[in-house]
Design an enzyme around this catalytic site. Sequence first.
Site, mmCIF file in Angstrom:
data_model
loop_
_atom_site.group_PDB
_atom_site.id
_atom_site.type_symbol
_atom_site.label_atom_id
_atom_site.label_comp_id
_atom_site.label_asym_id
_atom_site.label_seq_id
_atom_site.Cartn_x
_atom_site.Cartn_y
_atom_site.Cartn_z
ATOM 1 N N LYS A 58 -7.377 1.533 -3.049
ATOM 2 C CA LYS A 58 -6.976 1.118 -1.707
ATOM 3 C C LYS A 58 -7.052 2.297 -0.737
ATOM 4 O O LYS A 58 -7.445 2.140 0.421
ATOM 5 C CB LYS A 58 -5.552 0.546 -1.724
ATOM 6 C CG LYS A 58 -5.024 0.100 -0.364
ATOM 7 C CD LYS A 58 -5.857 -1.011 0.265
ATOM 8 C CE LYS A 58 -5.398 -1.381 1.675
ATOM 9 N NZ LYS A 58 -4.110 -2.094 1.690
ATOM 10 N N THR A 71 0.862 -1.186 0.000
ATOM 11 C CA THR A 71 0.000 0.000 0.000
ATOM 12 C C THR A 71 0.892 1.228 0.000
ATOM 13 O O THR A 71 1.573 1.514 0.985
ATOM 14 C CB THR A 71 -0.925 0.016 1.230
ATOM 15 O OG1 THR A 71 -1.787 -1.115 1.180
ATOM 16 C CG2 THR A 71 -1.772 1.287 1.247
ATOM 17 N N LYS A 88 0.456 5.318 8.414
ATOM 18 C CA LYS A 88 1.206 5.606 7.187
ATOM 19 C C LYS A 88 0.268 5.703 5.991
ATOM 20 O O LYS A 88 0.370 6.614 5.163
ATOM 21 C CB LYS A 88 2.262 4.506 6.982
ATOM 22 C CG LYS A 88 3.121 4.653 5.725
ATOM 23 C CD LYS A 88 2.572 3.872 4.535
ATOM 24 C CE LYS A 88 2.559 2.376 4.768
ATOM 25 N NZ LYS A 88 2.073 1.632 3.564
#
Length: 301
Positions: free
Chosen positions: A170, A95, A238
């Site tokens: 995502k 990701t 993150k």
Amino acid sequence: MSIAAGFVGLGAMGQGMARQLHGAGLLRGVWNRTGDRARSLANELQIDAAPDPAALAAICDMIVVCVSADDDVLEVVEALRPGLRPGSVVIDCSTVSAQTARTAAGMLEDVEVDFLDAPVSGGVEGAANGTLAIMVGGSEEAFEKAQPVLQAMGRAVAYFGPSGSGQAAKATNQIMCAGIIQAIAEAMAFAKAEGLPLDRLIDTLGQGAGSSWYFVHRAPNILKGEYPAGFKVRLHEKDLKICSDMAARLGVRLPVVESTRPLYQQLIEAGHGDEDISTLFRLKDALFSEAVARGKGSSQR
């Protein structure tokens, strides 16, 4: 035509995904920054533990990457380049930002290798069971070519458009997760303060309109007071920074994201960064504990 696949990045998600590829008869070899982890899995599965990414690329048609951060992805892609052959496909399940995906794709154009950004959702359970949701960006031709590998790892595999589109999908998922986990933690803290039997509540609400994958799979963590790393706080923080940065380019702030990140930062500073994000309950529960303490203090004055 049989496919020889390699896997880079054997963390909590990567090991389960690699095992699914092996079960499908596709996994030829693995590489991991911590070599002992790669050698251990290779010995168990009777496959190759490559000495470096280029050596892995040289014996594989497709390479799946699952690492933690943007810089890691670019570093791995650069390390794979010398061993890649024209027509190979690199499938990145990390990701990262959509821009990083586009940069990585550009790094492979001159060696005639396709890059798919294919981030996943479904937690360690989905990785271990081959039931991940996989969101893919890149060329449609590469997406079709990679179907055996993608289908071995996921149950819901969807193509969203050119490079970066998988990562944008995502990011959408991560925004949803932020709101859902905040709501679950807050609701469970409220229920606890009301003295409700939490085990019965989880069973009942898990079948109601407010239920979700996270509630069914992570509310039991709250009941036990244990938060094994299904999705680490530091990794979701993150990811939410990526979401925040992507929205900022459009001149927008995301209220759910911006309210969740400081909470995660508190948890990281308190030493809970490697726990599952359901540990957010700690902070919500503390709100009620503090309110009770203030009330007792007032009654004593």
